[in-house]
Design an enzyme around this catalytic site. Structure first.
Site, PDB file in Angstrom:
ATOM      1  N   SER A  75       3.017  -3.993   0.293  1.00 50.21           N
ATOM      2  CA  SER A  75       4.080  -4.408   1.211  1.00 50.21           C
ATOM      3  C   SER A  75       3.552  -4.427   2.646  1.00 50.21           C
ATOM      4  O   SER A  75       2.578  -5.103   2.948  1.00 50.21           O
ATOM      5  CB  SER A  75       5.294  -3.499   1.042  1.00 50.21           C
ATOM      6  OG  SER A  75       6.388  -3.961   1.805  1.00 50.21           O
ATOM      7  N   HIS A  99      11.731  -7.495   0.178  1.00 51.70           N
ATOM      8  CA  HIS A  99      11.122  -8.398  -0.797  1.00 51.70           C
ATOM      9  C   HIS A  99      12.178  -9.067  -1.690  1.00 51.70           C
ATOM     10  O   HIS A  99      11.947  -9.292  -2.877  1.00 51.70           O
ATOM     11  CB  HIS A  99      10.070  -7.662  -1.634  1.00 51.70           C
ATOM     12  CG  HIS A  99       9.017  -7.007  -0.790  1.00 51.70           C
ATOM     13  ND1 HIS A  99       8.100  -7.728  -0.047  1.00 51.70           N
ATOM     14  CD2 HIS A  99       8.770  -5.704  -0.506  1.00 51.70           C
ATOM     15  CE1 HIS A  99       7.337  -6.901   0.626  1.00 51.70           C
ATOM     16  NE2 HIS A  99       7.723  -5.665   0.377  1.00 51.70           N
TER      17      HIS A  99
END
Length: 323
Positions: A88, A191
């Site tokens: 991430s 996300h």
């Protein structure tokens, strides 16, 4: 083959940067980055409590700062050759380690990313929960039925579900068979489609940075699909897109295995990714860096990997693909 990885949001803990202030040059770096992005990283990394650093706009710059501080302390002036990847937000640190962005540009981008994602998360109360174990098909079906997104696939039976707090509460109340559900210390459904506005903001910010292709000898593995990406422009495009796209750490792990990784070191504040490697990369030495006291052990692993490659570089080019 040596693999250097940077953690994602949720890895932060109160005071985790305190021991790093004694490393030569670290305090100066933190102060310069703080001035550049308008955020007191020294305060948040030493004195702030858990609630303060849970704020997305704070947590993300803090994590990238920790990864970069520990990377520079580990590598020193020696050019790094090997693999790098990030989970991430950790991809911004990995991009800087690969030479795609400068440290300062990575910090500027992550500050804008954190602010944009915090703003997007404020629109609807959302979050993320780890689903551990259970039959993969049953887990996927349960998430789909509840309208949740499998935002992270970390491999080894670990899926991170993201969505509204109501959806996550429903998941906790009616878990897939033989699965555990653990709420994560994040403040939004990252996300996922809930981050669409942050993608636009990140894209605008990325137009202002100078981009280079990865430094020769460094292989950058993208968490979008586990592919080795050799174009700096493509890496930055992926950094923008991943704000609302799932993280496929399971595919990164497959690439590390294919490249015959011998050691994996997770940068500060390490723990999660090294733990995944311990379970999913059997036979690969792993270390999570939390304090400067672990730097000598990390350097030993780096030297051993270089020797195993027989080139003195710690890098292999097997499986590289151009994007």
């Amino acid at each position: 083959m040596f693999v250097l990885v940077a953690p994602g949001q949720g890895a932060q803990a109160p005071g985790f940067l305190r021991p790093w202030l004694d490393v030569p040059g670290a305090a100066d770096r933190l102060t310069a980055w703080s001035d550049a992005i308008g955020l007191d990283l020294v305060h948040y990394g030493t004195d702030a409590d858990a609630d303060e650093i849970r704020d997305t706009a704070v947590a993300q710059p803090l994590l990238v700062a920790g990864s970069l501080l520990s990377a520079r302390a580990l590598l020193g002036d020696t050019p790094y050759t090997g693999v790098t990847a990030g989970h991430s937000v950790g991809e911004l640190a990995a991009a800087a380690i690969a030479g795609v962005l400068s440290d300062e540009e990575a910090m500027t981008l992550v500050r804008k990313r954190g602010l944009a994602m915090a703003e997007a998360a404020a629109v609807t109360e959302t979050g993320m929960s780890a689903v551990l174990g259970g039959d993969p098909e049953e887990v996927a079906a349960k998430l789909d039925a509840l309208g949740l997104t499998p935002a992270n696939n970390n491999g080894g039976g670990q899926i991170v579900a993201a969505g509204t707090l109501e959806q996550l509460a429903a998941l906790a109340a009616d878990k897939p068979a033989k699965a555990r559900v653990i709420s994560l210390k994040v403040a939004g459904a990252f996300h996922t489609e809930h981050m669409a506005s942050a993608v636009a903001a990140m894209g605008e910010a990325a137009r202002d940075v100078s981009v280079a292709d990865p430094t020769p000898g460094i292989q950058y593995v993208s968490n979008a699909d586990g592919e080795i990406v050799t174009s700096g422009k493509e890496i930055v495009r992926r950094l923008v897109a991943q704000v609302s796209s799932p993280v496929r750490w399971d595919l990164c792990t497959e690439t590390f295995r294919r490249l015959e990784a011998t050691a994996l070191v997770e940068l500060c504040p390490g723990g999660t990714l090294a733990g995944l490697a311990k379970r999913n990369l059997k036979g690969v030495a792993q270390l999570a860096i939390k304090t400067p006291e672990q730097l000598p052990e990390a350097r030993d692993l780096l030297a051993a990997a270089a020797g195993a490659d027989g080139t003195g570089s710690g890098a292999s080019t097997a499986g590289a693909s151009s994007e």
